[in-house]
Design a protein around this motif. Structure first.
Motif, mmCIF file in Angstrom:
data_model
loop_
_atom_site.group_PDB
_atom_site.id
_atom_site.type_symbol
_atom_site.label_atom_id
_atom_site.label_comp_id
_atom_site.label_asym_id
_atom_site.label_seq_id
_atom_site.Cartn_x
_atom_site.Cartn_y
_atom_site.Cartn_z
ATOM 1 N N THR A 84 -14.476 0.493 2.834
ATOM 2 C CA THR A 84 -13.652 0.801 1.660
ATOM 3 C C THR A 84 -12.305 1.422 2.016
ATOM 4 N N GLY A 85 -12.203 2.014 3.209
ATOM 5 C CA GLY A 85 -10.972 2.699 3.591
ATOM 6 C C GLY A 85 -10.891 4.134 3.102
ATOM 7 N N HIS A 114 -7.193 4.574 3.591
ATOM 8 C CA HIS A 114 -6.394 4.120 4.729
ATOM 9 C C HIS A 114 -5.393 5.224 5.079
ATOM 10 N N SER A 115 -4.092 5.001 4.909
ATOM 11 C CA SER A 115 -3.117 6.042 5.271
ATOM 12 C C SER A 115 -2.525 6.742 4.049
ATOM 13 N N LEU A 116 -3.016 6.427 2.856
ATOM 14 C CA LEU A 116 -2.475 7.015 1.627
ATOM 15 C C LEU A 116 -3.318 8.218 1.194
ATOM 16 N N SER A 117 -2.668 9.377 1.062
ATOM 17 C CA SER A 117 -3.365 10.598 0.661
ATOM 18 C C SER A 117 -3.378 10.732 -0.860
ATOM 19 N N GLU A 177 -4.964 -1.142 1.005
ATOM 20 C CA GLU A 177 -5.274 -2.158 2.013
ATOM 21 C C GLU A 177 -4.056 -3.031 2.296
ATOM 22 N N TRP A 178 -3.328 -3.451 1.240
ATOM 23 C CA TRP A 178 -2.105 -4.217 1.426
ATOM 24 C C TRP A 178 -1.025 -3.359 2.090
ATOM 25 N N TYR A 179 -0.954 -2.102 1.701
ATOM 26 C CA TYR A 179 0.022 -1.166 2.276
ATOM 27 C C TYR A 179 -0.195 -1.038 3.780
ATOM 28 N N GLU A 180 -1.459 -0.908 4.183
ATOM 29 C CA GLU A 180 -1.787 -0.796 5.604
ATOM 30 C C GLU A 180 -1.537 -2.109 6.335
#
Length: 286
Positions: A84-85, A114-117, A177-180
């Motif tokens: 899920t990230g 992912h990398s988004l807080s 997911e697209w951002y990463e």
């Protein structure tokens, strides 16, 4: 009895009542925390500790079983995080109200997708009716750090208004997911073609620039937007903007055809293959 003495006793009684209420809330919160574990799990833990203290073989076996179960849960959690990230870094809750039929709790939750807080706060109302439990989310507040996309802000505002916490997690997962994926793609091409690819806004930007060192004044800018609408649907939007030297401007068909050809390549080959082909063509030009 003196009226002043009577008032003093009243104040002391009220203070004691308030202290009892606060201690009761703390006790109920501790009791509520224990609901994360089933009665069976608690009994197993108690027996294993007793067995370890008494040196019983049976107790040691129970401890071993718990270790195996813990390792299995850790593997499941690792799989869900990778799938899920989502990675939750903190969670706290406070019980605001509890009766036989309803419970109101205040939750605070922080983590990354992912990398988004993100940081989420909400109230959860759980109601028991005819042996069925229903839950309602209210007072939802969402903060997305390091994102200045106005579309994301609109989506977050819309989600807060309707209190749809599930929609937030589902949609932000697709967006992140697209951002990463975009960030990794930009990094890949920058590392592979350092003389051609530049990142004017870094890996967090939404475009890259392609230049052929042998052709002065000619460059291509690939814009890669990630559109998130108010319904939570994520759509990647790519476009190409060429910068052509003045001596070539008279060949207007060249300028017009490049963006259209790029979009056609994306539909036929996909994003990465289209960018790869474009870089190779640009790099081979003299």
């Amino acid at each position: 009895m003196d009226e002043n003495n009577f008032q003093a006793y009243e104040d002391e009684i009220q203070a004691l009542q308030e202290e009892i209420r606060q201690l009761t809330e703390v006790y109920e919160d501790i009791q509520q925390e224990s609901t994360f574990y089933s009665d069976e799990e608690i009994l197993k833990a108690i027996k294993s500790l007793e067995g370890e203290a008494q040196g019983e073989t049976k107790g040691c076996a129970s401890l071993s079983d718990l270790k195996v179960e813990l390792e299995s849960l850790e593997r499941d959690l690792s799989f869900l995080t990778a799938f899920t990230g989502f990675h939750f870094t903190s969670h706290s809750k406070k019980t605001l109200e509890r009766t036989k039929t309803r419970t109101v709790q205040k939750h605070r939750l922080s983590g990354k997708c992912h990398s988004l807080s993100f940081h989420v706060e909400f109230q959860l109302l759980e109601m028991l009716d005819s042996e069925k439990v229903s839950a309602v989310v209210s007072d939802l507040s969402i903060v997305m750090e390091s994102i200045e996309d106005p579309n994301v802000s609109k989506f977050v505002s819309s989600t807060e208004e309707c209190g749809d916490l599930l929609a937030f997690f589902r949609s932000i997962s697709a967006y992140a997911e697209w951002y990463e994926h975009r960030k990794c793609t930009f990094l890949h091409f920058k590392a592979k073609y350092p003389d051609i690819v530049t990142l004017p806004e870094g890996l967090l930007g939404d475009f890259i620039t392609l230049r052929n060192p042998k052709v002065a004044g000619f460059e291509l800018m690939i814009f890669w937007k990630i559109h998130l609408d108010e319904e939570g649907i994520t759509t990647p939007v790519l476009d190409l903007l060429p910068k052509v030297p003045k001596q070539v401007m008279e060949q207007r068909m060249v300028t017009v055809s490049i963006p259209g050809s790029f979009r056609s390549m994306i539909r036929l080959f996909g994003i990465e293959a289209a960018i790869e082909n474009l870089i190779r063509v640009l790099g081979s030009g003299e």
